[in-house]
Write an enzyme that holds these catalytic residues in place. Structure first.
Site, PDB file in Angstrom:
ATOM      1  N   SER A 132       0.856  -1.443  -0.173  1.00 45.08           N
ATOM      2  CA  SER A 132      -0.039  -0.078   0.083  1.00 45.08           C
ATOM      3  C   SER A 132       0.534   1.365  -0.063  1.00 45.08           C
ATOM      4  O   SER A 132       1.966   1.230   0.917  1.00 45.08           O
ATOM      5  CB  SER A 132      -1.340  -0.147   1.377  1.00 45.08           C
ATOM      6  OG  SER A 132      -0.974   1.310   0.870  1.00 45.08           O
ATOM      7  N   GLU A 133       0.456   2.213  -0.574  1.00 47.23           N
ATOM      8  CA  GLU A 133       0.632   3.439  -0.461  1.00 47.23           C
ATOM      9  C   GLU A 133       1.188   4.664   0.775  1.00 47.23           C
ATOM     10  O   GLU A 133       1.777   4.951   0.816  1.00 47.23           O
ATOM     11  CB  GLU A 133       0.388   4.552  -1.602  1.00 47.23           C
ATOM     12  CG  GLU A 133       0.235   4.263  -3.167  1.00 47.23           C
ATOM     13  CD  GLU A 133      -1.363   3.052  -2.861  1.00 47.23           C
ATOM     14  OE1 GLU A 133      -1.322   2.460  -2.730  1.00 47.23           O
ATOM     15  OE2 GLU A 133      -1.643   4.018  -4.009  1.00 47.23           O
ATOM     16  N   SER A 134       0.422   3.691   1.982  1.00 43.70           N
ATOM     17  CA  SER A 134       0.332   4.118   3.009  1.00 43.70           C
ATOM     18  C   SER A 134       1.135   4.216   3.648  1.00 43.70           C
ATOM     19  O   SER A 134       2.171   4.401   5.155  1.00 43.70           O
ATOM     20  CB  SER A 134      -0.632   4.105   3.584  1.00 43.70           C
ATOM     21  OG  SER A 134      -1.170   2.494   3.824  1.00 43.70           O
TER      22      SER A 134
END
Lengths: 220, 231, 220, 231
Positions: C48-50
């Protein structure tokens, strides 16, 4: 000529240049000695290209940890608040202007502050290591070296004959006979070693030295 | 050498009008430096440029988070002149955030950057890399007006580093030397922004003595951090 | 027209495309649902880009941790082997070609595989988020979407009318009526939803579809 | 999904002649993937390009390290065609390493890169950045033949990413998914090189189940690692 200072005294003089709270990188050789001579009560944080910030003193025999070394491969002791990181992060600190002072050795320094410290042309090959990054990135570069080379030739020159590490990067030169400031106006002799006259320093310096109005004797 | 400052108000007191400020602002409240943002609202500095993944998330109240504050309050308070972000508006066009309302009226500027490019530009700023080439955005509106060059057969866009006057950081633990650790996904932009500002201020849950965070566990070395304030 | 598949069935069909051991990024919307339908015994690792790799399923009520979210701000559960990192590292994984499959939604896909999924021009402003990086960096981009927009207009078009996220980046399109491969030769209809004929799919597709010799019915 | 390979020989069996291989090689033995290097010597692949901070350090015997092996053995064994390094020769001209002897005879190529530029080029390779500008080396022999461009009044050199076929990594712990942690300064080039090769092989002290290294403590996420071998 009067007697020259030893390597420890050069390092001791450089140590005075490190401000409280500074982040400092010490090169191989005389610069490494600087950390031993920090004035009492002064706190600085040392950075090494080996990937550590805030390391402790050199390890003694029997204390070596092969995973805790400085840029010269010497073993270090841990100290509280020390941090490890990879080399891209370590050089981000250098290139990004986060290192307040880098102390480096030199083969030659020019009157423009050009630094040559990575290659002796006679060898045909040299080691750059972190020197070019420090020359380009540290906020203040101090050179600590002997004033002349092993053959007695001046190392502070009009133009570097050896390949350059960085142009115009040196701010201060501390040698075994003098302290010299580099500015756009040229080189200024700030301090002389005990017993040395400005004329005697100039005699072993190829580049022209202006003498500071408040010229002092180097103190330790 | 102790970087702890006693209040959020004191920590942001020298933020002037026109300052460029980085702050996290991913999809959730975890990474937000909420108390620093409130202190900046009270400080009142105007004409700010905010560099953040988003441009303010107004919807945190529903999560039951103690302080549901994002940089949205700075938009609402009219303190922001320009935003550099990758995800500036609400996911739902039907629920515009304060930024979007101002943007429609022409009262705020936007520089839109893909998220990975934004992250890399901030890293580059901290790392002394003035510019780099990336395949991201080539052939899209993001590349307009930028140099495009081909490497190994792929078109790449020249992107420039971002630097700020201040970075407002939300970290978990700090030691007094400024070493920081983060919790989970709240590391994402915080750990980058900490490196790219002249004055980095960290809002933390806990302040420890040096050594409290182990040398392998430090995520932001103290060299990047000027001030620490405990929540 | 025959009945269309629901969002879960689209996600179920996409899930079959994820190879064992793949590193996968799932976009907001239908793509997020894909992880629920992984075939039994198949292991993939989600990015995830998080700033997290190897996260677990969505958190239920009372399980939320504000420091463990996905790119859409939804709360995740931890899972053994999960790793956190900053966004520069997270996008190094994307841009550097380390993500095997990215599944994304789309407003439009062109016959050349151009993707448009970040801006509806009528709004005057849009969110790019990580979409352009995934379009440029993922080894394989799969689009999961409804075949037509809310007004019934084709989303698979000759040229994208909306601003582009990435040119020529889409490899496969999975919709509520078909599975379509994108290649330099154009679009090939590989599968149709139960009850659909190739002609019926073409009628709601602006771009030309070649029909695969071994055309099949979508299976789940 | 289990990336553990049972022997070093098996792990390097597919290294062909002409391969480009990254390996650490800072000033000490801590970061050296010693067993992978020995396996590569036995594999016998020739015409290799080695990307490393140094070009082989012959002097480790004196430290009493169990296996005093560096890539020096590959130089001595005539397997290396080219080296990309920042510190290729001995600090003392009087004690040349195997690389320097070969170099004097014109039997090996050298591409010299400043250490920070070398690190950044490797990171760029792993991160999909084809090229970047750096002030390092501007106005020096390193800039010769390279594009130089001025940003904010400073001359900067265009440098290109480095990628490899294989990276030989020395890590401390691994889990079976390939997540890695390092000890101390041995992280320096290892953690970068792990990201920049088609096939990354890690030599580790300990292999754990997933979760054995905590999510905050993982330094190289498993996405970068193909094979793990326990010492």
């Amino acid at each position: 000529m009067p007697e020259r200072l030893d390597r420890e005294l050069i390092a001791m003089r450089v140590a005075q240049e490190l401000p409280e709270g500074a982040y400092v990188n010490l090169g191989i050789g005389i610069p490494t000695l600087v950390s031993q001579f920090l004035p009492p009560g002064r706190t600085v944080v040392y950075h090494s290209e080996s990937g550590v910030l805030g390391y402790g003193p050199l390890a003694g025999q029997g204390q070596e940890d092969i995973d805790l070394i400085n840029a010269g491969g010497q073993f270090l002791l841990p100290t509280p608040g020390m941090a490890f990181f990879n080399s891209a992060e370590g050089f981000a600190m250098v290139r990004g202007g986060h290192i307040d002072v880098a102390v480096m050795g030199a083969f030659q320094v020019s009157e423009k502050g050009d630094l040559a410290n990575w290659m002796l042309p006679a060898r045909g090959v040299g080691n750059i290591g972190g020197a070019m990054d420090l020359a380009a990135g540290a906020r203040r570069v101090i050179v600590a070296m002997e004033h002349t080379d092993p053959q007695g030739k001046p190392k502070i020159v009009r133009r570097c004959a050896y390949p350059i590490t960085g142009p115009g990067c040196v701010s201060l030169i501390v040698t075994d006979v003098a302290v010299i400031e580099v500015s756009p106006a040229g080189l200024t002799l700030l301090e002389v070693a005990p017993g040395w006259s400005p004329r005697e320093v100039q005699e072993i310096t190829e580049a022209h030295l202006s003498v500071a109005r408040d010229l002092r004797e180097m103190g330790f | 050498m102790n970087k702890v400052v006693s209040s959020f108000a004191e920590a942001v007191a020298d933020v002037p009008d026109g300052a460029v400020i980085m702050m996290d602002g991913f999809g959730g409240p975890g990474g937000m430096p909420q108390h620093l943002i409130l202190a900046l609202r009270d400080n009142g500095a105007k004409g700010l440029t905010i560099i953040s993944n988003t441009a303010g998330l107004p919807d945190f109240g529903s999560l039951g988070v103690a302080v549901a504050v994002t940089h949205n309050v700075l938009m609402e308070n009219g303190q922001v002149r320009k935003v550099i972000a990758s995800f500036p508006v609400s996911a739902s066009p039907a629920r515009p955030n304060a930024f979007e309302l101002l943007y429609r009226e022409g009262k705020i500027e936007l520089e839109l950057s893909p998220q990975g490019t934004l992250a890399e530009r901030i890293r580059a700023g901290g790392a002394g890399i003035p510019a780099f080439y990336t395949p991201t955005g080539a052939g899209t509106p993001v590349a307009q007006g930028k140099e495009v060059r081909t490497f190994n057969g792929r078109a790449c866009v020249l992107e420039h580093a971002l630097l700020a006057d201040f970075a407002f950081i939300r970290a978990h633990q700090a030691d007094t030397l400024g070493n920081l650790s983060y919790r989970g996904t709240s590391r994402n932009f915080n750990a980058l922004m900490a490196t790219a500002a002249r004055i980095t201020i960290a809002e933390v849950d806990e302040v420890m003595e040096p050594g409290g965070i182990g040398p392998e566990a430090i995520m932001t070395p103290g060299i990047y951090v000027k001030r620490i304030v405990k929540r």
